[in-house]
Motif scaffolding. Structure first.
Motif, PDB file in Angstrom:
ATOM      1  N   HIS A 138      42.077  54.631  38.352  1.00  0.00           N
ATOM      2  CA  HIS A 138      42.930  53.549  37.884  1.00  0.00           C
ATOM      3  C   HIS A 138      42.994  52.422  38.912  1.00  0.00           C
ATOM      4  CE1 HIS A 138      46.557  51.547  36.413  1.00  0.00           C
ATOM      5  NE2 HIS A 138      46.289  52.111  35.244  1.00  0.00           N
ATOM      6  N   SER A 139      43.275  52.771  40.153  1.00  0.00           N
ATOM      7  CA  SER A 139      43.406  51.684  41.127  1.00  0.00           C
ATOM      8  C   SER A 139      42.040  51.125  41.508  1.00  0.00           C
ATOM      9  CB  SER A 139      44.218  52.120  42.348  1.00  0.00           C
ATOM     10  OG  SER A 139      43.506  53.064  43.085  1.00  0.00           O
TER      11      SER A 139
ATOM     12  N   ILE B 100      37.936  46.650  40.941  1.00  0.00           N
ATOM     13  CA  ILE B 100      36.572  46.305  40.506  1.00  0.00           C
ATOM     14  C   ILE B 100      36.599  45.127  39.530  1.00  0.00           C
ATOM     15  CG2 ILE B 100      34.541  47.141  39.237  1.00  0.00           C
ATOM     16  CD1 ILE B 100      35.318  49.988  40.328  1.00  0.00           C
ATOM     17  N   ALA B 101      37.580  45.151  38.616  1.00  0.00           N
ATOM     18  CA  ALA B 101      37.680  44.058  37.637  1.00  0.00           C
ATOM     19  C   ALA B 101      37.764  42.713  38.352  1.00  0.00           C
ATOM     20  CB  ALA B 101      38.899  44.272  36.744  1.00  0.00           C
TER      21      ALA B 101
ATOM     22  N   GLN C  82      34.618  40.368  38.696  1.00  0.00           N
ATOM     23  CA  GLN C  82      34.938  39.359  37.683  1.00  0.00           C
ATOM     24  C   GLN C  82      34.537  39.785  36.266  1.00  0.00           C
ATOM     25  OE1 GLN C  82      36.628  36.062  37.739  1.00  0.00           O
ATOM     26  NE2 GLN C  82      37.519  37.498  39.196  1.00  0.00           N
ATOM     27  N   ARG C  83      34.982  40.962  35.912  1.00  0.00           N
ATOM     28  CA  ARG C  83      34.797  41.440  34.543  1.00  0.00           C
ATOM     29  C   ARG C  83      36.108  42.046  34.064  1.00  0.00           C
ATOM     30  NH1 ARG C  83      30.911  39.031  34.950  1.00  0.00           N
ATOM     31  NH2 ARG C  83      28.843  39.308  34.070  1.00  0.00           N
ATOM     32  N   SER C  84      36.473  41.773  32.809  1.00  0.00           N
ATOM     33  CA  SER C  84      37.637  42.450  32.254  1.00  0.00           C
ATOM     34  C   SER C  84      37.220  43.838  31.806  1.00  0.00           C
ATOM     35  CB  SER C  84      38.191  41.664  31.073  1.00  0.00           C
ATOM     36  OG  SER C  84      38.666  40.419  31.531  1.00  0.00           O
ATOM     37  N   ILE C  85      38.061  44.797  32.084  1.00  0.00           N
ATOM     38  CA  ILE C  85      37.718  46.182  31.770  1.00  0.00           C
ATOM     39  C   ILE C  85      38.837  46.802  30.939  1.00  0.00           C
ATOM     40  CG2 ILE C  85      37.173  48.448  32.749  1.00  0.00           C
ATOM     41  CD1 ILE C  85      36.263  46.901  35.314  1.00  0.00           C
ATOM     42  N   LEU C  86      38.438  47.402  29.845  1.00  0.00           N
ATOM     43  CA  LEU C  86      39.414  48.023  28.957  1.00  0.00           C
ATOM     44  C   LEU C  86      39.103  49.511  28.868  1.00  0.00           C
ATOM     45  CD1 LEU C  86      41.694  47.689  26.836  1.00  0.00           C
ATOM     46  CD2 LEU C  86      39.901  47.366  25.156  1.00  0.00           C
TER      47      LEU C  86
ATOM     48  N   GLY D   3      43.258  39.590  37.525  1.00  0.00           N
ATOM     49  CA  GLY D   3      44.351  40.376  38.061  1.00  0.00           C
ATOM     50  C   GLY D   3      45.702  39.998  37.497  1.00  0.00           C
ATOM     51  N   GLN D   4      45.720  39.335  36.354  1.00  0.00           N
ATOM     52  CA  GLN D   4      47.032  39.008  35.797  1.00  0.00           C
ATOM     53  C   GLN D   4      47.143  39.446  34.350  1.00  0.00           C
ATOM     54  OE1 GLN D   4      46.618  34.631  34.737  1.00  0.00           O
ATOM     55  NE2 GLN D   4      46.466  34.604  36.968  1.00  0.00           N
TER      56      GLN D   4
END
Ligand SMILES: [Zn+2]
Ligand SMILES: [Zn+2]
Length: 382
Positions: free
Chosen positions: A292-293, A298-299, A303-307, A321-322
């Motif tokens: 998780h952390s 890494i996101a 610079q990638r959004s991760i779901l 990060g927001q």
């Protein structure tokens, strides 16, 4: 801005003439998820009491709980006329998160005067105790769970992992090992292996923990090594508390945690050309705290959004990060119908931990359709 979406949702909310329980509850939840706890409680108080239901109460309690406003939560809790098992569990969870274990225990005791014991309450208590590294309480809760729920093997495994995590975290490795081995011997070798699914060119790719079966395995592990270096450079410390088995001679903390299936699937995404803008993973267990952390960093770093969808919730890691607006990952449908998706009703209250999906982002229907089929999560009609 951060509250942009909730503001927008509120405008829509205000324009609705006939507000029902769903409209109110969705709005309260939207405020809560965006950290706007005062707006959430205010709206809750203005909502006609006769249309409040179990989910409404849970949403407002969660809003307070996640902002650490335990007094406010308790005041609201005390005013709730019909306290269902799930409402009480939410309050137990709230107390446990704030390390108010006596209060949590008191609620459980009262509940058990007139009901059979509820497993989820004990798990909430135990994970609070774990986060507090409270060994005495953890042992007590674990023993009690063994008495109360002897047949619930899966829950007892989870509980034993929590307990052994505490032993490890205070340096009692031998004890940690014993708790695990005792439990494993008792239930046989029924350990569930972590599996993560991701999608590539329309096909689903599956990774088990420490998997080396993928044709690009070498590249994947090389990528993990690079990611790991970047992570550590940026302050990530591998957290051994999340290791739930023995460490073999040829392993170390880093290598075990880097072999988690979600990290393999993530690395796999990063060796693609082009790298997907939004990386989507689905896991068969709960994501561990270390992953998780790590994923959160890494996101940002990459610079990638991760779901990530695990058995518990959606975790959305924004590349900036927001938190950016609120919508269920089944994006593109409206807030009111989607706050509770994808599973039906209560269980399913989609709980985002830090952030939610930006409304402007692409719908992720493919993600859900394909991965749900894999793990049989939720009987979504969507
Ligand atoms: Zn992990
Ligand atoms: Zn999360």
């Amino acid at each position: 801005g951060k509250v942009g979406y909730a503001d927008k949702a509120f405008k829509i909310f205000e324009s609705i003439e006939k507000r029902d329980v769903m409209t109110y509850t969705s709005m309260i939840n939207a405020f809560g998820l965006n950290g706007m706890v005062y707006e959430a409680t205010d709206l809750y108080k203005r909502m006609p009491i006769h249309i409040q239901d179990e989910i409404t109460h849970i949403c407002v309690l969660n809003a307070c709980s996640h902002s650490g406003l335990v007094d406010q939560a308790y005041a609201i809790f005390n005013n709730i006329q019909v306290k269902t098992e799930k409402i009480i569990t939410t309050m137990v969870d709230c107390f446990s998160r704030m390390f108010m274990f006596d209060e949590a225990q008191q609620l459980i005791d009262n509940f058990e005067l007139s009901h059979p014991p509820c497993l989820v309450m004990y798990m909430a208590l135990l994970s609070g105790a774990r986060n507090h590294r409270n060994l005495t309480l953890s042992k007590k809760v674990y023993q009690r769970m063994n008495c109360l729920f002897p047949d619930n093997k899966q829950a007892l495994i989870s509980a034993s992992i929590l307990l052994s995590n505490i032993y490890s975290s205070i340096g009692e490795d031998q004890q940690a090992k014993e708790v695990r081995l005792n439990r494993l011997n008792e239930i046989g070798k029924n350990r569930i292996i972590g599996i993560t699914w991701t999608e590539h060119n329309g096909e689903i790719v599956r990774f088990k923990a420490h998997d080396r079966s993928h044709p690009q395995s070498k590249e994947i592990y090389d990528e993990i090594a690079r990611i790991s270096t970047e992570l550590m450079k940026n302050g990530h410390e591998y957290d051994s508390r999340w290791i739930t088995r023995e460490i073999n001679d040829d392993e170390n903390i880093e290598s075990i945690l880097c072999g988690h299936s979600e990290k393999l699937a993530l690395a796999f995404n990063f060796i693609q050309k082009p790298i997907p803008d939004i990386i989507q993973l689905t896991k068969n267990l709960r994501i561990c705290g270390d992953c998780h952390s790590a994923v959160k960093s890494i996101a940002k770093l990459r610079q990638r959004s991760i779901l990530i969808r695990d058995t518990n919730r959606f975790h959305y890691f924004d590349k900036n990060g927001q938190s950016s607006g609120l919508l269920c990952p089944i994006a593109g449908l409206d807030l009111a119908t989607h706050i509770f998706a994808p599973e039906s009703q209560l269980e399913s209250l989609v709980r985002f931990c830090h952030a939610c999906i930006n409304m402007n982002e692409q719908p992720m229907s493919t993600f859900l359709a394909s991965t749900q089929a894999c793990i049989g999560l939720g009987q979504s009609s969507i």
